[in-house]
Design a protein around this motif. Structure first.
Motif, PDB file in Angstrom:
ATOM      1  N   LEU A   1     -14.832  41.741  15.162  1.00 55.36           N
ATOM      2  CA  LEU A   1     -13.998  41.481  16.335  1.00 55.36           C
ATOM      3  C   LEU A   1     -12.519  41.349  15.959  1.00 55.36           C
ATOM      4  CD1 LEU A   1     -16.360  39.014  18.199  1.00 55.36           C
ATOM      5  CD2 LEU A   1     -15.676  41.279  19.000  1.00 55.36           C
ATOM      6  N   ILE A   2     -12.258  40.706  14.843  1.00 56.17           N
ATOM      7  CA  ILE A   2     -10.876  40.565  14.371  1.00 56.17           C
ATOM      8  C   ILE A   2     -10.278  41.945  14.099  1.00 56.17           C
ATOM      9  CG2 ILE A   2      -9.475  39.805  12.405  1.00 56.17           C
ATOM     10  CD1 ILE A   2     -11.343  37.300  12.299  1.00 56.17           C
ATOM     11  N   ASN A   3     -11.074  42.832  13.533  1.00 56.22           N
ATOM     12  CA  ASN A   3     -10.599  44.177  13.207  1.00 56.22           C
ATOM     13  C   ASN A   3     -10.390  45.050  14.437  1.00 56.22           C
ATOM     14  OD1 ASN A   3     -10.415  43.837  10.434  1.00 56.22           O
ATOM     15  ND2 ASN A   3     -12.575  44.283  10.149  1.00 56.22           N
ATOM     16  N   TYR A   4     -10.994  44.688  15.563  1.00 54.30           N
ATOM     17  CA  TYR A   4     -10.864  45.488  16.784  1.00 54.30           C
ATOM     18  C   TYR A   4      -9.400  45.698  17.153  1.00 54.30           C
ATOM     19  CZ  TYR A   4     -11.598  47.149  21.537  1.00 54.30           C
ATOM     20  OH  TYR A   4     -11.595  47.900  22.685  1.00 54.30           O
ATOM     21  N   LYS A   5      -8.628  44.630  17.073  1.00 56.91           N
ATOM     22  CA  LYS A   5      -7.215  44.717  17.441  1.00 56.91           C
ATOM     23  C   LYS A   5      -6.462  45.680  16.518  1.00 56.91           C
ATOM     24  CE  LYS A   5      -3.258  41.771  18.422  1.00 56.91           C
ATOM     25  NZ  LYS A   5      -2.766  40.411  18.456  1.00 56.91           N
ATOM     26  N   ASN A   6      -6.816  45.685  15.254  1.00 55.19           N
ATOM     27  CA  ASN A   6      -6.151  46.556  14.286  1.00 55.19           C
ATOM     28  C   ASN A   6      -6.621  48.005  14.366  1.00 55.19           C
ATOM     29  OD1 ASN A   6      -4.703  44.359  13.252  1.00 55.19           O
ATOM     30  ND2 ASN A   6      -6.373  43.843  11.882  1.00 55.19           N
TER      31      ASN A   6
ATOM     32  N   ARG B   1      -9.451  35.354  22.138  1.00 54.40           N
ATOM     33  CA  ARG B   1      -9.402  35.061  20.713  1.00 54.40           C
ATOM     34  C   ARG B   1      -9.182  36.314  19.850  1.00 54.40           C
ATOM     35  NH1 ARG B   1      -7.697  32.039  16.873  1.00 54.40           N
ATOM     36  NH2 ARG B   1      -9.043  31.941  15.070  1.00 54.40           N
ATOM     37  N   TYR B   2      -9.925  37.385  20.147  1.00 54.81           N
ATOM     38  CA  TYR B   2      -9.931  38.529  19.239  1.00 54.81           C
ATOM     39  C   TYR B   2      -9.112  39.723  19.729  1.00 54.81           C
ATOM     40  CZ  TYR B   2     -13.536  35.777  17.035  1.00 54.81           C
ATOM     41  OH  TYR B   2     -14.209  34.755  16.434  1.00 54.81           O
ATOM     42  N   ILE B   3      -9.072  39.957  21.015  1.00 59.69           N
ATOM     43  CA  ILE B   3      -8.309  41.106  21.513  1.00 59.69           C
ATOM     44  C   ILE B   3      -6.836  40.722  21.652  1.00 59.69           C
ATOM     45  CG2 ILE B   3      -8.075  42.841  23.333  1.00 59.69           C
ATOM     46  CD1 ILE B   3     -10.785  42.878  21.729  1.00 59.69           C
ATOM     47  N   LEU B   4      -6.593  39.569  22.279  1.00 57.24           N
ATOM     48  CA  LEU B   4      -5.215  39.111  22.448  1.00 57.24           C
ATOM     49  C   LEU B   4      -4.707  38.354  21.222  1.00 57.24           C
ATOM     50  CD1 LEU B   4      -5.437  37.875  26.151  1.00 57.24           C
ATOM     51  CD2 LEU B   4      -4.546  40.062  25.302  1.00 57.24           C
ATOM     52  N   GLY B   5      -5.622  37.868  20.394  1.00 51.60           N
ATOM     53  CA  GLY B   5      -5.245  37.174  19.162  1.00 51.60           C
ATOM     54  C   GLY B   5      -4.671  35.782  19.389  1.00 51.60           C
TER      55      GLY B   5
END
Length: 147
Positions: free
Chosen positions: A10-15, A108-112
């Motif tokens: 999920l953290i990597n999704y944004k990247n 949390r994960y998309i908007l960070g």
């Protein structure tokens, strides 16, 4: 898949979107280079016939460079497809969540967003946010094998 592995995904999704953009830029540059090399190969300044009897080292080097570029292009296309596949998997998993769970995961994960901001953004208590987060991750782990 473990809890931490799902969080990492999920953290990597944004990247992933940034990575796809960078890969597409690299693909564009390589295509321009390949086209330039092809144009250079078509130009014959000497006017001499180029058959098997004549060895044109520049032409042979250009062919090798073009082949290497094309291999690199294929690898880049594969990378882009893998990223799109991973993004699709994450999106599919998030679509299965309840609205509250999805809000927390997106925040949390998309908007960070930091955990201090998420309760204000989602209009939930901090403890409720953590419960929805943990429940969502657990569900996504269970469903991940089916997708």
């Amino acid at each position: 898949m473990t809890f931490e592995e799902m969080k990492d995904m999920l953290i990597n999704y944004k990247n992933m979107t940034k990575t796809v953009y960078r890969l597409q830029e690299e693909i564009k540059l390589i295509k321009e280079s390949v086209n330039s090399i092809r144009e250079a190969k078509a130009y014959n300044p000497s006017g001499l016939p180029s058959g098997n009897r004549f060895k044109d080292e520049t032409y042979e080097k250009a062919v090798k460079i073009t082949e290497e570029y094309e291999k690199r292009l294929n690898k880049l296309f594969e990378n882009v497809e893998e990223i799109y596949s991973a993004q699709k998997k994450i999106t599919s998993l998030m679509d299965m969540l309840t609205e509250e769970e999805r809000k927390v995961i997106e925040a949390r994960y998309i908007l960070g967003l930091k955990w201090d901001i998420i309760p204000m953004r989602t209009y939930m208590s901090r403890a409720t946010c953590f419960r929805h987060h943990d429940a969502a991750i657990t569900k996504m782990i269970q469903w991940a094998d089916g997708i």
